[in-house]
Design a protein around this motif. Structure first.
Motif, short mmCIF file in Angstrom:
data_model
loop_
_atom_site.label_atom_id
_atom_site.label_comp_id
_atom_site.label_asym_id
_atom_site.label_seq_id
_atom_site.Cartn_x
_atom_site.Cartn_y
_atom_site.Cartn_z
N TYR A 114 3.40 5.98 56.00
CA TYR A 114 4.60 5.18 55.75
C TYR A 114 5.84 6.06 55.65
N THR A 115 5.66 7.25 55.08
CA THR A 115 6.78 8.19 55.00
C THR A 115 7.16 8.66 56.40
N LEU A 116 6.14 8.97 57.21
CA LEU A 116 6.42 9.39 58.59
C LEU A 116 7.08 8.25 59.36
N ALA A 117 6.62 7.02 59.12
CA ALA A 117 7.20 5.85 59.80
C ALA A 117 8.68 5.72 59.46
N ALA A 118 9.02 5.96 58.20
CA ALA A 118 10.43 5.86 57.78
C ALA A 118 11.25 6.98 58.42
N ALA A 119 10.66 8.18 58.52
CA ALA A 119 11.39 9.29 59.14
C ALA A 119 11.62 9.00 60.62
#
Ligand code: BT5
Length: 315
Positions: A148-153
């Motif tokens: 989810y963090t990578l998706a936001a980045a």
């Protein structure tokens, strides 16, 4: 957004409608129509009173407003938006809402007075930024939460590129603007927090902080802003873009890492990763399916799942 106000906007998107006609269509009084129109105007919608009735330019790009109804209008992602002129931290607010059962809720603020980075670091968040936290309740094991963090980045980097900024991702979650000499400036940061058990995520709050319409002089050294790179941007459409792209990424978690690889400036670089008390120096080779960084070091190959990464200039 209030259902009646959404219905009014949808009616006006097809062309002007007289007040009495709106009242009949929506089965409310004329006075109620007038009150809703006034509320929409206060939220930044440019609704004119013309000979043919109330008129709104249906193109969502023409709405120059930063508010919950303005962000929700025309948003092609299923998030409810709560907007604050000023707040301590949007992550704190989203956590509170998550604790009460909220899902697919975005909290957006113009200014934060207690913005947080990772490890309780301070996040400078003056008026003019895009400070946003999205709360979700995905059915995934905690091990997949970093996606989810990578998706936001990915979403933030794509949205920055959409407004013309040459943005890239620095592992794991910083959005940077690379400079010609090998250096870089930080444009945005992401802070994901979660609650759950060993096998199940209860909720996730993904906090996204983008230096949007901000003079970098007011930010920590090494920061840049969208304004400094390309001039003032429309925060409403920028937030919509980030939310829509984030939604797309989280709906296809299997391809997030591939999209992340396309946008990163870290792979191939010599980096130093600080992991608690130790530092690891090596060449960044790849990221694993879970988003961990694979490094080639003098002592062999190492995989790190969390830490602060610095790109080292070529020697
Ligand atoms: C991050 O932490 O980069 C995550 C930042 C997340 C902020 C968002 S805003 C919406 C939501 N609500 C919150 O309260 N937080 C989230 P980290 O990797 O630990 O980086 C923090 C470091 O970045 C600080 O120690 C400073 O050196 C630097 N920094 C602080 N404010 C900055 C800014 N506005 N722009 C660039 N760098 C900054």
């Amino acid at each position: 957004m209030n259902e009646t106000r959404r219905a009014i906007l949808e009616a006006l998107a097809d062309g002007p409608v007289a007040g009495p006609d709106l009242a009949t269509r929506l089965d409310i009084s004329r006075a109620a129509v007038w009150k809703h129109v006034e509320t929409l105007r206060a939220a930044g919608f440019d609704i004119e009173s013309t000979e043919d009735g109330y008129a709104l330019d249906g193109d969502r790009r023409s709405i120059d407003a930063f508010s919950a109804p303005a962000i929700e209008f025309g948003l092609e992602a299923p998030y409810e938006v709560e907007y604050h002129e000023t707040i301590g931290s949007t992550n704190d607010r989203a956590r509170t809402l998550a604790g009460r059962g909220a899902s697919d809720q975005a909290v957006v603020a113009d200014e934060q007075t207690g913005g947080r980075g990772r490890l309780e670091r301070e996040w400078t968040a003056p008026s003019g930024g895009v400070w946003m936290s999205v709360c979700c309740r995905p059915t995934i094991p905690p091990a997949r939460a970093p996606l989810y963090t990578l998706a936001a980045a990915v979403a933030t980097t794509q949205a920055a590129r959409d407004v013309g900024v040459d943005a890239a991702i620095k592992w794991p979650n910083d959005v940077i603007v690379p400079e010609a000499d090998g250096g870089y400036r930080k444009l945005a940061g992401i802070l994901t927090e979660m609650e759950g058990e060993t096998d199940r995520v209860e909720w996730l709050v993904v906090g996204i902080g983008v230096n949007a319409n901000i003079d970098p002089e007011t930010l920590p050294v090494g920061a840049t802003s969208l304004q400094a790179e390309v001039g003032t941007i429309d925060r409403r459409t920028f937030v919509q873009d980030v939310l829509e792209r984030f939604h797309h990424q989280r709906s296809a978690l299997g391809s997030v890492v591939d999209d992340w690889r396309e946008l990163t400036a870290t792979l191939g670089q010599r980096v130093r990763v600080d992991v608690g008390t130790a530092s690891i120096v090596g060449e960044a080779l790849d990221v694993t399916d879970a988003g961990a960084l694979v490094l080639e070091t003098e002592a062999g190959r190492r995989t790190v799942s969390a830490g602060d990464c610095e790109h080292l200039r070529p020697t």
